[in-house]
Design a protein around this motif. Sequence first.
Motif, PDB file in Angstrom:
ATOM      1  N   TRP A 153       5.221  34.244 -12.510  1.00  0.00           N
ATOM      2  CA  TRP A 153       5.864  33.523 -11.758  1.00  0.00           C
ATOM      3  C   TRP A 153       6.456  32.293 -12.652  1.00  0.00           C
ATOM      4  CZ3 TRP A 153       5.512  34.738  -6.491  1.00  0.00           C
ATOM      5  CH2 TRP A 153       4.663  35.692  -6.062  1.00  0.00           C
ATOM      6  N   VAL A 211       7.734  30.267  -1.833  1.00  0.00           N
ATOM      7  CA  VAL A 211       8.234  31.284  -3.019  1.00  0.00           C
ATOM      8  C   VAL A 211       9.744  31.490  -2.720  1.00  0.00           C
ATOM      9  CG1 VAL A 211       8.116  33.556  -3.715  1.00  0.00           C
ATOM     10  CG2 VAL A 211       5.950  32.185  -3.210  1.00  0.00           C
ATOM     11  N   ILE A 258       8.293  29.585  -7.612  1.00  0.00           N
ATOM     12  CA  ILE A 258       7.754  28.588  -6.731  1.00  0.00           C
ATOM     13  C   ILE A 258       8.479  27.421  -6.681  1.00  0.00           C
ATOM     14  CG2 ILE A 258       5.510  27.408  -6.157  1.00  0.00           C
ATOM     15  CD1 ILE A 258       4.506  30.465  -7.405  1.00  0.00           C
TER      16      ILE A 258
END
Lengths: 324, 368, 319
Positions: free
Chosen positions: B165, B344, B350
């Motif tokens: 991420w 997201v 994010i």
Amino acid sequence: MTAIPHRSSQGRIGRALVGHGQVLVVLGAIIALFIGVSFVNARFLSPANLTTIFSGNAYIAVAAIGMTMVIITGHIDVSVGALIGVLATVAGTLAVAGWPMWLVWLAPLVIGVAVNAAAGWLVAYAHIPSIVLTLGLLSILKGGLIVVTGGEWITDLPPGFFLAQRDVFGLPLPLVVMTVLTLAAAWWMAHFRFGRTIYAVGSNLEAARAIGISVERTTVGVFALHGLFAGISAVLFATQLTTIQSTVPPNLELVIITACVIGGVSILGGVGTVIGAALATIFFATITSAMIFTNVSAYWLRAVIGGLILITVLADVARRRGQA
Amino acid sequence: MKPVFHMAVLAGLMSASSALAQSAWTGGDDLPTNPLPCDGSPAAPAALPYDGATPANAPDRAGQPITVVDVPKLVGIGYFNATSKGIAEAAAELGNMTVTTDGPTEANIDDQITILDNYITQGVDGILFAANDPVAIAPVLRKALEAGINVVGYDANAEPDARQWFVNQAEFNGVAKSLIDSLVAETGPEGKFAIVTSTFTTPNQARWIAEMSAYAAQCYPQLEWLETVEAQEDNILSFNQANTLLTKYGEDMNGIIGMTSVATPAAADAVTQSGNCGKVAVVGLATPNAMKPYLASGCVKSAVLWNPVDLGYAAAQVLRAAADGTLTPGDTSVQAGRLGELQVINGSEILLGSPFVFTQENAGEFDF
Amino acid sequence: MSPTSGRLNLLLSHEAMLAILLAVTLLILSLLSDSFFSTANLLNQVRLTAEIGLITLAMTLVIITGGIDLSVGSIAGLSAIMLGLLWQKAGLPLPLAAVTSLGIAVLAGLGNGVIITRFRVPPLIATLATMAFYRGLAEGFSQSRSVRGYPEGFYILGQGEVLGLPTQVWILIVAAVLVGTALSATAFGRTVFAIGANETAARFSSLPVDRVKLIVYGLSGFMSGLSGLLLVSRVTTTRSDMGMGWELDAITAVVLGGASIFGGRGTVLGSVLALALIQCLKSGLSLAGVKADGTIVLIGLFLIGAVLLGNLMDRIAAR
């Protein structure tokens, strides 16, 4: 360690000032740039721009005075940029802590002298080559500054702190400091005993020893003086802006050394003047400013600067050949 | 054979010239841009499938204590001090996460890779990073993923398949819009301005400049970009460069945009010391502490940033969630402690929020 | 140096001292961290330091001649950029682009050599100028944009393995043996030392001083170019700021390796040992929990301490 071999053939102290040729080349280049660029944009010669060029880079020229002396004696110092960063942070920290201003400005000078005298002692008496010692010192100061400060910026500086923003006789203080120190140092090196000793040690170590000069003491003295100029440079550097970054200014040592060598200081020692180094500092500042004024593509800026440095160096070669 | 070669050269030249047309402002990159609508209506976030990676054979870390290393672009600057403060805050709150912050002393890609490599050898459970180069950092991060380490980025991204991420502080086009809007608020839509950046090779800065160029072309076609100058991360050089711009253009320039937290306060200093307050607007990315004197004097009206403490905090929360398995590919939001639920976007990023514009009124509320 | 017995000299030789220091460092670091002293980590460290290593080899020769080359990092950046541009923009096949960019690196090195030998500009000044110039060319040609997306096969150089060892290990071994042999067992090597010991005398002995210097700076260019390619292959992208600061890393290794910065003395073995020592310290201290900023402080202290110790032992040996 063996003694430092010197290949320079100038034995006599009187010949020590032969660096003047390069000084003339650099001076000529500065004048040519000023005239040329002022045709493109007349504001290039405006007081505001001259202030940026001369005053905004004065801290480099001041540090170059001490570096010139170090190089003349046959040594080098690659840690000076880191030292200036450390000393500026010291000044800022003391100012925030509420010390009297004169002490705040004095402390970097004293610490600069102490650190570099110690460095000079290790070079002179423990025979550590100056490049090795200062490479080590560079690492220590650079890493140490971050370890100690964590890189926290100093922002709440008291209003009386900003020495470099003041004017003297209507001129910016850094400009005055740079000019006075450069001329004084040049005069002192040419006419006073210790000043000439520096040249003597640099041009011929054995001859200097033979006439009773203590090479070791001279080395320590020169490094200590260099520390003093680094301290003054750090005060100018720290007091120019409202915040202090608490990190080592990127590549500052390289800029200072380049100014010295382009200004006509032979890296083998014994030749050169501080005036040349100051002029070379101004030369670089003028180029940087001229690039913006003449709209040179920013992507090619460094190539043009590098090319100009190269041309200046080769012009000096051509000049010397013409004389020979 | 020969025509093929010519074609290739031609194609190369064309791609070079189209790249120039795309980002007219010096210092931008040539990646595609995506300017936001002028009226501030939010762009519809495209629902993309997850494009991040998954660590190979990672042990079950749910609820287990984990050791994490945080490798910012460089250590010893206010901005990354603030992110590491946020990371430490999250770790303390979570209680089952030990974090060390360690990075190069200069924003140098080889040093950053070496540091990451050593921590992989040492055997950490998680890596937080802010990349000095999105591509160059990718091989070492893939190595970490292969070793089963959880990898989460913040501030400066890596190639998506080299991390799980990425916590995006604010989208590039959002930052670009904020900067240009703040500038236009002071100079008017026919303002003339110059940019002071760090170096043209710094990826985030290049991205912002390209997005600013696209947004200005779309929303303020009369706005005139004069030039971009480089000033490293050096405050005196930034000061000198800003002064040179002020003198060069005189009345013909009424704005400066600083692209780094070093350049913006230095440009404000140049404008203040040259007596140009009120004549030349300074906007840019900056930290509140460095800008307080200029905001207080009124010389600077606003500066743009996100909260780097929150950014670090969110990154640590996301890493914990990824390690616990509570954040998995396909999720559309994540629970991030005191920051609540974060969205997201773009497959595997994010979003922390919109860029924050701080002014004289609210700068005092922050201490970083 | 010390005129004492051969055996004592051997024991106290700089290389022996470095080897002992290296052994002690390895021992201490392996006690401090379990993961340090593993074949995988040590080989990996070679991978990480290969670029500096190649430059260090050439820098050893440059420094033995009494010269210095500050432009190495810039040449590495230039050759990396040329590789990317020739391949992507000019459409050359990658191997041809690689060879061409190596050629450009050699030319850049020879350029330094010409300025130094033909125009008699001191090496420090010449390479200080070209350091800015070559970096500027890299920035100008690339417009400061990076080139990415090289074919997978190219990554064998920087990330692959040959016969079970990282490619860089082989390249470094071959280069070290070649340079070491050239320095210690050929007329070329003897001339390199002669130039450093006394250039005027070397000229009077009709040694090919200028030609040897040209070769040395050309070699420095070649090694820098090769390092640039290795780095591109290792990190899969090309940037114009690649290789910044490498000159100081290489010079540190060479002087710690016992070469005299004034010329005439130095060995490839010493430089390689010093490089290994520095890299082990970096890696080992990191694994032992020391952060990067603390590590550079310790390396600085170590550099000064090692030279101080060497001087002390020289003095003892001289008694």
